[in-house]
Design a protein around this motif. Structure first.
Motif, mmCIF file in Angstrom:
data_model
loop_
_atom_site.group_PDB
_atom_site.id
_atom_site.type_symbol
_atom_site.label_atom_id
_atom_site.label_comp_id
_atom_site.label_asym_id
_atom_site.label_seq_id
_atom_site.Cartn_x
_atom_site.Cartn_y
_atom_site.Cartn_z
ATOM 1 N N ARG A 178 45.198 40.024 44.366
ATOM 2 C CA ARG A 178 45.600 40.819 43.540
ATOM 3 C C ARG A 178 46.781 40.741 42.548
ATOM 4 O O ARG A 178 46.940 41.053 41.612
ATOM 5 C CB ARG A 178 45.919 42.369 44.355
ATOM 6 C CG ARG A 178 44.822 42.943 44.942
ATOM 7 C CD ARG A 178 45.195 44.357 45.449
ATOM 8 N NE ARG A 178 46.202 44.323 46.251
ATOM 9 C CZ ARG A 178 46.254 44.402 47.555
ATOM 10 N NH1 ARG A 178 45.108 44.134 48.176
ATOM 11 N NH2 ARG A 178 47.488 44.334 48.213
ATOM 12 N N SER A 179 47.378 39.555 43.075
ATOM 13 C CA SER A 179 48.560 39.027 42.021
ATOM 14 C C SER A 179 48.015 38.457 41.053
ATOM 15 O O SER A 179 48.769 38.098 39.986
ATOM 16 C CB SER A 179 49.409 38.158 42.921
ATOM 17 O OG SER A 179 48.848 37.133 43.219
ATOM 18 N N ILE A 180 46.981 37.910 40.985
ATOM 19 C CA ILE A 180 46.268 37.264 39.846
ATOM 20 C C ILE A 180 45.978 38.292 38.529
ATOM 21 O O ILE A 180 44.894 39.235 38.587
ATOM 22 C CB ILE A 180 44.971 36.588 40.127
ATOM 23 C CG1 ILE A 180 45.208 35.405 41.129
ATOM 24 C CG2 ILE A 180 44.336 35.911 39.056
ATOM 25 C CD1 ILE A 180 46.109 34.320 40.851
ATOM 26 N N ILE A 181 46.661 38.158 37.294
ATOM 27 C CA ILE A 181 46.488 39.095 36.379
ATOM 28 C C ILE A 181 46.581 38.317 34.915
ATOM 29 O O ILE A 181 46.057 39.143 33.974
ATOM 30 C CB ILE A 181 47.780 40.182 36.514
ATOM 31 C CG1 ILE A 181 49.152 39.685 36.124
ATOM 32 C CG2 ILE A 181 47.650 41.092 37.440
ATOM 33 C CD1 ILE A 181 50.208 40.348 36.137
ATOM 34 N N ARG A 182 46.409 37.129 35.165
ATOM 35 C CA ARG A 182 46.265 36.174 33.980
ATOM 36 C C ARG A 182 45.561 35.097 34.070
ATOM 37 O O ARG A 182 45.615 34.429 35.265
ATOM 38 C CB ARG A 182 47.728 35.872 33.368
ATOM 39 C CG ARG A 182 48.764 37.086 32.952
ATOM 40 C CD ARG A 182 50.020 36.639 32.390
ATOM 41 N NE ARG A 182 50.503 35.498 32.938
ATOM 42 C CZ ARG A 182 51.538 35.473 33.920
ATOM 43 N NH1 ARG A 182 51.566 36.675 34.496
ATOM 44 N NH2 ARG A 182 51.703 34.434 34.569
ATOM 45 N N ALA A 183 44.897 34.542 33.103
ATOM 46 C CA ALA A 183 44.184 33.390 33.265
ATOM 47 C C ALA A 183 45.015 32.008 33.556
ATOM 48 O O ALA A 183 44.773 31.254 34.350
ATOM 49 C CB ALA A 183 43.142 33.206 32.047
ATOM 50 N N ILE A 213 38.956 39.072 35.518
ATOM 51 C CA ILE A 213 40.367 39.623 36.412
ATOM 52 C C ILE A 213 40.336 40.865 36.033
ATOM 53 O O ILE A 213 40.508 41.711 37.227
ATOM 54 C CB ILE A 213 41.558 39.010 35.757
ATOM 55 C CG1 ILE A 213 41.448 37.419 36.212
ATOM 56 C CG2 ILE A 213 42.735 39.620 36.202
ATOM 57 C CD1 ILE A 213 42.856 36.588 35.318
ATOM 58 N N ARG A 214 40.051 41.758 34.769
ATOM 59 C CA ARG A 214 39.937 43.000 34.699
ATOM 60 C C ARG A 214 39.122 43.699 35.416
ATOM 61 O O ARG A 214 39.258 44.895 35.602
ATOM 62 C CB ARG A 214 40.047 43.357 33.085
ATOM 63 C CG ARG A 214 41.257 43.050 32.418
ATOM 64 C CD ARG A 214 41.164 43.031 30.928
ATOM 65 N NE ARG A 214 42.466 42.946 30.363
ATOM 66 C CZ ARG A 214 42.798 42.757 28.922
ATOM 67 N NH1 ARG A 214 41.828 42.972 28.142
ATOM 68 N NH2 ARG A 214 43.966 42.787 28.426
ATOM 69 N N ARG A 215 37.975 43.244 35.683
ATOM 70 C CA ARG A 215 36.859 43.690 36.159
ATOM 71 C C ARG A 215 37.039 43.996 37.815
ATOM 72 O O ARG A 215 36.745 45.064 38.086
ATOM 73 C CB ARG A 215 35.567 42.707 36.079
ATOM 74 C CG ARG A 215 34.319 43.268 36.696
ATOM 75 C CD ARG A 215 33.763 44.653 36.106
ATOM 76 N NE ARG A 215 33.589 44.639 34.683
ATOM 77 C CZ ARG A 215 32.479 43.871 34.081
ATOM 78 N NH1 ARG A 215 31.550 43.523 35.014
ATOM 79 N NH2 ARG A 215 32.318 43.698 33.012
ATOM 80 N N TYR A 216 37.593 42.849 38.466
ATOM 81 C CA TYR A 216 37.739 42.915 39.921
ATOM 82 C C TYR A 216 39.114 43.981 40.069
ATOM 83 O O TYR A 216 39.096 44.870 40.850
ATOM 84 C CB TYR A 216 38.275 41.489 40.255
ATOM 85 C CG TYR A 216 37.114 40.728 40.833
ATOM 86 C CD1 TYR A 216 36.051 41.386 41.545
ATOM 87 C CD2 TYR A 216 36.454 39.641 39.993
ATOM 88 C CE1 TYR A 216 34.842 40.510 42.003
ATOM 89 C CE2 TYR A 216 35.575 38.775 40.294
ATOM 90 C CZ TYR A 216 34.627 39.183 41.483
ATOM 91 O OH TYR A 216 33.622 38.643 41.634
ATOM 92 N N ARG A 217 39.827 43.979 39.109
ATOM 93 C CA ARG A 217 41.024 44.956 39.321
ATOM 94 C C ARG A 217 40.914 46.264 39.163
ATOM 95 O O ARG A 217 41.303 47.152 39.787
ATOM 96 C CB ARG A 217 42.268 44.413 38.435
ATOM 97 C CG ARG A 217 42.966 43.347 38.483
ATOM 98 C CD ARG A 217 43.755 42.877 39.861
ATOM 99 N NE ARG A 217 42.842 42.475 40.891
ATOM 100 C CZ ARG A 217 42.363 41.192 41.029
ATOM 101 N NH1 ARG A 217 42.986 40.319 40.234
ATOM 102 N NH2 ARG A 217 41.425 40.915 42.014
ATOM 103 N N LEU A 240 48.035 46.950 41.799
ATOM 104 C CA LEU A 240 47.099 45.868 41.301
ATOM 105 C C LEU A 240 47.747 45.129 39.946
ATOM 106 O O LEU A 240 46.900 44.626 39.385
ATOM 107 C CB LEU A 240 45.848 46.712 40.933
ATOM 108 C CG LEU A 240 45.309 47.302 41.878
ATOM 109 C CD1 LEU A 240 43.899 48.190 41.444
ATOM 110 C CD2 LEU A 240 44.761 46.552 42.968
ATOM 111 N N GLY A 241 48.950 45.084 39.899
ATOM 112 C CA GLY A 241 49.493 44.194 38.905
ATOM 113 C C GLY A 241 49.778 44.829 37.223
ATOM 114 O O GLY A 241 49.883 44.067 36.317
ATOM 115 N N TYR A 242 49.334 46.107 37.113
ATOM 116 C CA TYR A 242 49.434 46.747 35.828
ATOM 117 C C TYR A 242 50.877 46.757 35.528
ATOM 118 O O TYR A 242 51.859 47.302 36.580
ATOM 119 C CB TYR A 242 48.635 48.012 35.754
ATOM 120 C CG TYR A 242 47.333 47.648 35.718
ATOM 121 C CD1 TYR A 242 46.468 47.635 34.474
ATOM 122 C CD2 TYR A 242 46.159 47.700 36.892
ATOM 123 C CE1 TYR A 242 45.208 47.219 34.417
ATOM 124 C CE2 TYR A 242 44.959 47.449 36.848
ATOM 125 C CZ TYR A 242 44.537 47.295 35.453
ATOM 126 O OH TYR A 242 43.079 47.303 35.450
#
Length: 271
Positions: A178-183, A213-217, A240-242
């Protein structure tokens, strides 16, 4: 990574589902197929059941009574209206599996195209519709269909190449962390360039890495909102990193056409 067929993400209104079953792929296909999914329905005349989904960022090969189709990755939410009675047996491909079957997923995103596979169709239809001596729930028809489907794929899919395995690792990372929010974070963790991650996503998934990334979050946000009524939208966004609740609400409205509060209310009304 363990690919869990009981992963609840993707289905927006589980209470509306018909009979729905998932089967894990056999070990020989684990790098190529995430799992098999089998819905079956039998609705009264005149009744329609709308199934609303936020699909995994992936390609599916779907067998139904009327034929075989290849459903490319979608750019947003989707739905399917079920009527009468029917079934389908689908294989949710991993990135390596898309390349192995000879498909360019980018060319078929947001499309469902016919796929010529008469032997696959015949074997799966036979398994799903043969005469049963026991009740449907005990017949084992879905398991028989998955075995036939697995045999067909095992005979035709090439082993994953190095790029496919790297693309699988990319998907595993994005779907589970969940910490992945950027490519850029994906590139750092995989020890490749940002351009390399973008090429992997284009070739093996058919969507940009940020869209994955956005789809999974968003899938996880929807899951949390419907399963935990005590969780606030602001808490969900933070976990979720928003950046804040407004960003989550904006993503929700862009993809679904409604905000998280409306979704929570719709889910409650559907149960």
């Amino acid at each position: 990574m363990t690919l869990d067929p009981d992963d609840p993400r993707g289905v927006l209104y589980p209470a509306r589902l018909p009979s729905f079953h998932r089967e894990a792929a056999p070990d020989v296909l684990r790098e190529l197929v995430r799992w098999f999914w089998i819905p079956q329905w039998n609705l009264p005349p005149g009744e329609t059941s709308r199934q609303q989904l936020l699909p995994f960022p992936a390609t599916n090969l779907v067998v139904a009574p009327e034929g075989v189709t290849l459903a490319g990755p979608t750019s947003g939410a989707s739905y399917r209206d079920l009527k009468g009675h029917g079934w389908a047996v689908g294989a949710l491909f991993r990135p390596a599996g898309v390349a192995s079957i000879g498909c360019d997923p980018h060319e078929i995103h947001d499309q469902e195209v016919l796929f010529k596979a008469p032997e696959l169709h015949r074997s799966v239809v036979t398994a799903m519709t043969e005469e049963k001596e026991t009740a449907m729930s005990q017949s084992g028809a879905p398991q028989k269909a998955v075995r036939a489907y697995s045999d067909w794929l095992s005979q035709r899919l090439a082993p994953p190449d190095d790029g496919g395995l790297m693309a699988n690792a990319m998907e595993d990372l994005i779907s589970s962390d969940r910490s992945i929010i950027r490519a850029e974070q994906v590139a750092d963790r995989l020890h490749v360039s940002l351009r390399g991650v973008q090429r992997l996503a284009q070739r093996y998934v058919g969507l940009p890495p940020l869209a994955m990334i956005r789809r999974y979050r968003l899938q996880e946000a929807a899951q949390r909102l419907r399963e935990d009524p005590t969780l606030t939208i602001a808490q969900t966004a933070a976990e979720l990193g928003y950046a804040d609740q407004a960003h989550l609400s904006s993503d929700f409205r862009h993809v679904f056409g409604f905000n998280p509060t409306e979704y929570r209310r719709q889910h409650r009304d559907a149960t």
